[in-house]
Scaffold this motif. Structure first.
Motif, PDB file in Angstrom:
ATOM      1  N   ASP A 178      -1.780   4.213  -2.005  1.00 25.95           N
ATOM      2  CA  ASP A 178      -2.460   5.354  -2.639  1.00 25.95           C
ATOM      3  C   ASP A 178      -3.954   5.112  -2.813  1.00 25.95           C
ATOM      4  OD1 ASP A 178      -0.146   6.736  -2.773  1.00 25.95           O
ATOM      5  OD2 ASP A 178       0.116   6.626  -4.940  1.00 25.95           O
ATOM      6  N   MET A 179      -4.387   3.858  -2.749  1.00 28.10           N
ATOM      7  CA  MET A 179      -5.805   3.548  -2.917  1.00 28.10           C
ATOM      8  C   MET A 179      -6.625   3.871  -1.665  1.00 28.10           C
ATOM      9  SD  MET A 179      -6.007   2.366  -5.977  1.00 28.10           S
ATOM     10  CE  MET A 179      -4.585   3.347  -6.474  1.00 28.10           C
ATOM     11  N   VAL A 180      -5.957   4.102  -0.540  1.00 27.89           N
ATOM     12  CA  VAL A 180      -6.672   4.246   0.733  1.00 27.89           C
ATOM     13  C   VAL A 180      -7.664   5.397   0.696  1.00 27.89           C
ATOM     14  CG1 VAL A 180      -6.392   4.814   3.184  1.00 27.89           C
ATOM     15  CG2 VAL A 180      -4.879   3.138   2.106  1.00 27.89           C
ATOM     16  N   SER A 181      -7.239   6.547   0.178  1.00 25.79           N
ATOM     17  CA  SER A 181      -8.140   7.708   0.171  1.00 25.79           C
ATOM     18  C   SER A 181      -9.391   7.428  -0.645  1.00 25.79           C
ATOM     19  CB  SER A 181      -7.416   8.942  -0.383  1.00 25.79           C
ATOM     20  OG  SER A 181      -6.990   8.711  -1.719  1.00 25.79           O
ATOM     21  N   ALA A 182      -9.241   6.748  -1.788  1.00 25.83           N
ATOM     22  CA  ALA A 182     -10.402   6.427  -2.617  1.00 25.83           C
ATOM     23  C   ALA A 182     -11.319   5.435  -1.920  1.00 25.83           C
ATOM     24  CB  ALA A 182      -9.947   5.864  -3.965  1.00 25.83           C
ATOM     25  N   VAL A 183     -10.737   4.472  -1.210  1.00 25.36           N
ATOM     26  CA  VAL A 183     -11.540   3.506  -0.449  1.00 25.36           C
ATOM     27  C   VAL A 183     -12.358   4.235   0.607  1.00 25.36           C
ATOM     28  CG1 VAL A 183     -11.426   1.605   1.208  1.00 25.36           C
ATOM     29  CG2 VAL A 183     -10.012   1.546  -0.859  1.00 25.36           C
ATOM     30  N   GLU A 184     -11.730   5.159   1.313  1.00 27.03           N
ATOM     31  CA  GLU A 184     -12.435   5.908   2.366  1.00 27.03           C
ATOM     32  C   GLU A 184     -13.567   6.751   1.779  1.00 27.03           C
ATOM     33  OE1 GLU A 184      -8.841   6.505   5.632  1.00 27.03           O
ATOM     34  OE2 GLU A 184      -9.079   7.955   4.009  1.00 27.03           O
ATOM     35  N   GLU A 198      -0.360  -2.108   4.321  1.00 26.52           N
ATOM     36  CA  GLU A 198      -1.106  -2.469   5.524  1.00 26.52           C
ATOM     37  C   GLU A 198      -2.341  -1.604   5.720  1.00 26.52           C
ATOM     38  OE1 GLU A 198       0.164  -3.837  10.033  1.00 26.52           O
ATOM     39  OE2 GLU A 198       1.175  -2.112   9.137  1.00 26.52           O
ATOM     40  N   ARG A 199      -2.212  -0.319   5.434  1.00 29.60           N
ATOM     41  CA  ARG A 199      -3.352   0.581   5.615  1.00 29.60           C
ATOM     42  C   ARG A 199      -4.499   0.245   4.678  1.00 29.60           C
ATOM     43  NH1 ARG A 199      -3.242   6.568   5.331  1.00 29.60           N
ATOM     44  NH2 ARG A 199      -5.381   6.157   5.992  1.00 29.60           N
ATOM     45  N   LEU A 200      -4.156  -0.192   3.456  1.00 23.99           N
ATOM     46  CA  LEU A 200      -5.206  -0.576   2.514  1.00 23.99           C
ATOM     47  C   LEU A 200      -5.985  -1.774   3.045  1.00 23.99           C
ATOM     48  CD1 LEU A 200      -6.561  -0.260  -0.266  1.00 23.99           C
ATOM     49  CD2 LEU A 200      -4.782  -1.752  -1.206  1.00 23.99           C
ATOM     50  N   VAL A 201      -5.284  -2.729   3.604  1.00 23.70           N
ATOM     51  CA  VAL A 201      -5.939  -3.902   4.187  1.00 23.70           C
ATOM     52  C   VAL A 201      -6.805  -3.497   5.378  1.00 23.70           C
ATOM     53  CG1 VAL A 201      -5.526  -6.112   5.332  1.00 23.70           C
ATOM     54  CG2 VAL A 201      -4.132  -5.454   3.367  1.00 23.70           C
ATOM     55  N   TRP A 202      -6.304  -2.587   6.194  1.00 26.46           N
ATOM     56  CA  TRP A 202      -7.078  -2.117   7.352  1.00 26.46           C
ATOM     57  C   TRP A 202      -8.412  -1.506   6.939  1.00 26.46           C
ATOM     58  CZ3 TRP A 202      -2.827   1.082  10.349  1.00 26.46           C
ATOM     59  CH2 TRP A 202      -1.941   0.198  10.963  1.00 26.46           C
ATOM     60  N   GLU A 203      -8.365  -0.675   5.875  1.00 29.21           N
ATOM     61  CA  GLU A 203      -9.561   0.092   5.505  1.00 29.21           C
ATOM     62  C   GLU A 203     -10.599  -0.749   4.766  1.00 29.21           C
ATOM     63  OE1 GLU A 203     -10.172   2.996   6.608  1.00 29.21           O
ATOM     64  OE2 GLU A 203      -8.188   3.327   7.471  1.00 29.21           O
ATOM     65  N   ALA A 204     -10.225  -1.905   4.273  1.00 25.10           N
ATOM     66  CA  ALA A 204     -11.160  -2.725   3.495  1.00 25.10           C
ATOM     67  C   ALA A 204     -12.299  -3.231   4.362  1.00 25.10           C
ATOM     68  CB  ALA A 204     -10.416  -3.907   2.884  1.00 25.10           C
ATOM     69  N   ASP A 205     -13.472  -3.381   3.755  1.00 24.89           N
ATOM     70  CA  ASP A 205     -14.599  -4.001   4.462  1.00 24.89           C
ATOM     71  C   ASP A 205     -14.386  -5.505   4.575  1.00 24.89           C
ATOM     72  OD1 ASP A 205     -16.520  -1.766   4.994  1.00 24.89           O
ATOM     73  OD2 ASP A 205     -16.315  -1.522   2.836  1.00 24.89           O
TER      74      ASP A 205
END
Length: 335
Positions: A137-143, A167-174
């Motif tokens: 759920d954090m992915v959208s906020a990260v983006e 996995e998606r959260l890890v992908w989106e991280a800088d």
């Protein structure tokens, strides 16, 4: 612009915040260190743990300036525990509490993390963010934060096997960093049987069980399905436990306008926590509620008052006013 002004500008632009999902941190660390699945089974020395996380951040961002640590946890009726009150007094630490229902499940925590990260980025309050969390759920906020130019560094806790982060959260991280079990060990201790029983009586928050072979879907999908399958009896029990003390003590057997408005605000607040911002957004822009929702609002308000509003049209208006005041504040809508 003078050289001094330029240096000051650069320092401010390097500001960062640390956002910590306490439920994830505690559950992941307790599992790898103690094999524990319930927060009643262990104790955490939170103050030095937070200090250690701040030191870790400063070593990784030596040129940055810490804005603050956001400590996202949950409590029954959102009334802080003794430990949470102690944490709230720490410098540069802001405790943010969701609700803890009768099943020991956190409500509203993910939404608060997303909102705070997005707001910090949107208002240019930070240049970098450290997010210690695992939920997809954090992915959208990260983006969104990245779209505003914020670098997001995702931290996780070493899993005993597999993964404990989506996995998606890890992908989106800088960048991604993993905190080892050894780094967490000084701050976690397993409680004995008697202490664990005392914690249960005191209503300590409970970490959700982790499956034997976790995957992002199984670990982070469960919290959404529970709300759907909750029985009517359980929902009523949760509503009763979430009743704020100030409402109980100030009704006084009469319809005081400020009290009735506060009840409307409380019902709206509870709806946002339990139903999610997406569902509440469907009610906007207001101020007229669908008939079914309006009836539900009045029923909830009557439960808090202990009196029927059927013959009190003025009080019904106050309830609706309080409801919309809270919703408008939640969504930053000016009237």
């Amino acid at each position: 612009m003078s050289l001094l002004d330029h240096d000051c500008f650069n320092k401010v632009s390097r500001r960062y915040a640390i956002l910590i999902d306490v439920g994830y941190l505690y559950a992941a660390a307790a599992e790898v260190l103690l094999g524990a699945t319930s927060r009643r089974e262990y104790k955490v020395d939170a103050e030095p743990l937070i200090s250690a996380l701040i030191s870790r951040a400063r070593s990784q961002l030596p040129d940055g300036e810490l804005l603050r640590v956001y400590w996202f946890d949950a409590a029954r009726d959102r009334v802080p525990t003794v430990d949470q009150r102690v944490i709230a007094h720490m410098e540069l630490v802001k405790v943010r509490l969701g609700n803890l229902n009768s099943r020991g499940q956190q409500k509203g925590v993910d939404a608060m993390i997303r909102t705070d990260l997005e707001q910090l980025a949107r208002h240019r309050a930070i240049h970098e963010a450290i997010l210690l969390a695992g939920d997809e759920d954090m992915v959208s906020a990260v983006e969104i934060a990245q779209a505003y130019g914020v670098r997001v560094h995702v931290w996780g806790v070493e899993p005993p096997y597999g993964t404990n982060q989506a996995e998606r959260l890890v992908w989106e991280a800088d960048t991604v960093d993993v905190i080892s079990g050894d780094d967490c060990r000084p701050y976690f201790a397993k409680l004995g049987t008697a202490a664990a029983a005392s914690a249960k009586i005191a209503g300590a928050p409970v970490a959700e069980p982790v499956p034997q072979q976790p995957s992002p879907a199984s670990v982070f999908g469960q919290r959404h399905s529970v709300a759907v399958t909750m029985s009517a009896a359980e929902a009523l029990e949760e509503a009763e436990q979430a009743r704020p003390a100030f409402v109980r003590s100030t009704t006084g057997g009469k319809f005081d306008q400020d009290v009735v408005i506060s009840i409307g605000e409380y019902v709206a607040h509870k709806w946002v926590l339990t139903r999610g911002r997406e569902n509440i957004a469907d009610l906007l822009p207001g101020p007229t509620l669908p008939t079914v929702i309006d009836k539900e609002l009045l029923v909830e308000a009557e439960k808090e008052l202990g009196y029927s509003l059927r013959d009190h049209p003025g009080a019904r208006i106050w309830v609706r006013d309080g409801f919309w005041e809270r919703v408008n504040r939640e969504f930053n809508i000016e009237r």
